[in-house]
Motif scaffolding. Structure first.
Motif, PDB file in Angstrom:
ATOM      1  N   GLN A  24      -9.522   0.796   2.480  1.00  9.52           N
ATOM      2  CA  GLN A  24      -9.093   2.246   3.044  1.00  9.52           C
ATOM      3  C   GLN A  24      -8.106   2.844   2.454  1.00  9.52           C
ATOM      4  O   GLN A  24      -7.947   3.916   2.009  1.00  9.52           O
ATOM      5  CB  GLN A  24      -8.828   2.151   4.759  1.00  9.52           C
ATOM      6  CG  GLN A  24     -10.352   1.954   5.428  1.00  9.52           C
ATOM      7  CD  GLN A  24      -9.855   1.572   6.992  1.00  9.52           C
ATOM      8  OE1 GLN A  24      -8.819   1.441   7.360  1.00  9.52           O
ATOM      9  NE2 GLN A  24     -11.200   1.525   7.648  1.00  9.52           N
ATOM     10  N   GLU A  25      -6.930   1.885   2.094  1.00 10.59           N
ATOM     11  CA  GLU A  25      -5.781   2.341   1.185  1.00 10.59           C
ATOM     12  C   GLU A  25      -5.997   2.917  -0.037  1.00 10.59           C
ATOM     13  O   GLU A  25      -5.638   3.839  -0.558  1.00 10.59           O
ATOM     14  CB  GLU A  25      -4.643   1.586   1.481  1.00 10.59           C
ATOM     15  CG  GLU A  25      -3.467   2.158   1.064  1.00 10.59           C
ATOM     16  CD  GLU A  25      -1.992   1.301   1.199  1.00 10.59           C
ATOM     17  OE1 GLU A  25      -1.080   1.510   0.883  1.00 10.59           O
ATOM     18  OE2 GLU A  25      -2.336  -0.140   1.841  1.00 10.59           O
ATOM     19  N   GLU A  27      -8.823   3.805  -1.081  1.00 11.23           N
ATOM     20  CA  GLU A  27      -9.811   4.959  -1.304  1.00 11.23           C
ATOM     21  C   GLU A  27      -8.708   6.265  -0.941  1.00 11.23           C
ATOM     22  O   GLU A  27      -9.199   7.353  -1.440  1.00 11.23           O
ATOM     23  CB  GLU A  27     -10.873   5.069   0.029  1.00 11.23           C
ATOM     24  CG  GLU A  27     -11.841   4.005  -0.343  1.00 11.23           C
ATOM     25  CD  GLU A  27     -12.843   4.008   0.981  1.00 11.23           C
ATOM     26  OE1 GLU A  27     -12.761   4.625   2.152  1.00 11.23           O
ATOM     27  OE2 GLU A  27     -13.869   3.458   0.640  1.00 11.23           O
ATOM     28  N   SER A  28      -7.643   5.949  -0.264  1.00 10.37           N
ATOM     29  CA  SER A  28      -6.813   7.191   0.187  1.00 10.37           C
ATOM     30  C   SER A  28      -5.961   7.534  -1.216  1.00 10.37           C
ATOM     31  O   SER A  28      -5.936   8.752  -1.325  1.00 10.37           O
ATOM     32  CB  SER A  28      -5.734   6.658   1.065  1.00 10.37           C
ATOM     33  OG  SER A  28      -4.963   6.005   0.661  1.00 10.37           O
ATOM     34  N   GLY A  29      -5.792   6.670  -2.309  1.00 11.32           N
ATOM     35  CA  GLY A  29      -5.203   6.897  -3.316  1.00 11.32           C
ATOM     36  C   GLY A  29      -3.806   7.127  -3.369  1.00 11.32           C
ATOM     37  O   GLY A  29      -2.905   7.575  -4.287  1.00 11.32           O
ATOM     38  N   LYS A  30      -3.128   6.574  -2.252  1.00 12.38           N
ATOM     39  CA  LYS A  30      -1.764   6.940  -1.916  1.00 12.38           C
ATOM     40  C   LYS A  30      -0.945   5.988  -2.759  1.00 12.38           C
ATOM     41  O   LYS A  30       0.207   6.389  -3.231  1.00 12.38           O
ATOM     42  CB  LYS A  30      -1.422   6.967  -0.536  1.00 12.38           C
ATOM     43  CG  LYS A  30      -2.016   8.042   0.306  1.00 12.38           C
ATOM     44  CD  LYS A  30      -1.708   8.035   1.704  1.00 12.38           C
ATOM     45  CE  LYS A  30      -2.436   9.358   2.622  1.00 12.38           C
ATOM     46  NZ  LYS A  30      -2.289   9.224   3.908  1.00 12.38           N
ATOM     47  N   ARG A  31      -1.378   4.672  -2.971  1.00 16.76           N
ATOM     48  CA  ARG A  31      -0.655   3.727  -3.761  1.00 16.76           C
ATOM     49  C   ARG A  31      -1.372   3.285  -4.694  1.00 16.76           C
ATOM     50  O   ARG A  31      -2.621   3.067  -4.555  1.00 16.76           O
ATOM     51  CB  ARG A  31      -0.216   2.298  -2.739  1.00 16.76           C
ATOM     52  CG  ARG A  31       0.758   2.837  -1.748  1.00 16.76           C
ATOM     53  CD  ARG A  31       1.457   1.446  -1.311  1.00 16.76           C
ATOM     54  NE  ARG A  31       0.538   0.637  -0.654  1.00 16.76           N
ATOM     55  CZ  ARG A  31       1.011  -0.798  -0.652  1.00 16.76           C
ATOM     56  NH1 ARG A  31       2.298  -1.160  -0.584  1.00 16.76           N
ATOM     57  NH2 ARG A  31       0.247  -1.573   0.209  1.00 16.76           N
TER      58      ARG A  31
END
Length: 57
Positions: A24-25, A27-31
């Motif tokens: 999920q992280e 997919e978010s592209g935040k890291r």
């Protein structure tokens, strides 16, 4: 080639507690993916409990 997912003990806990949140992280592209994978690798390694026995050769 055998499907190894059914042979890893504790896979459901590894999947729900570590893999799903990591994906999920991702997919978010935040890291960056490399950073996420580096963080989850020791968690997964610590949760591994070996293999289920199988009748297949």
């Amino acid at each position: 080639m055998p499907d190894l997912r059914n042979r890893v003990k504790n896979l459901s806990a590894i999947s729900s507690d570590v893999l799903t949140p990591a994906l999920q992280e991702l997919e978010s592209g935040k890291r960056p993916a490399a950073e996420i994978l580096k963080a989850v690798t020791p968690k997964i390694t610590g949760m591994l409990q070996g293999w289920q026995h199988t009748q297949e050769p």
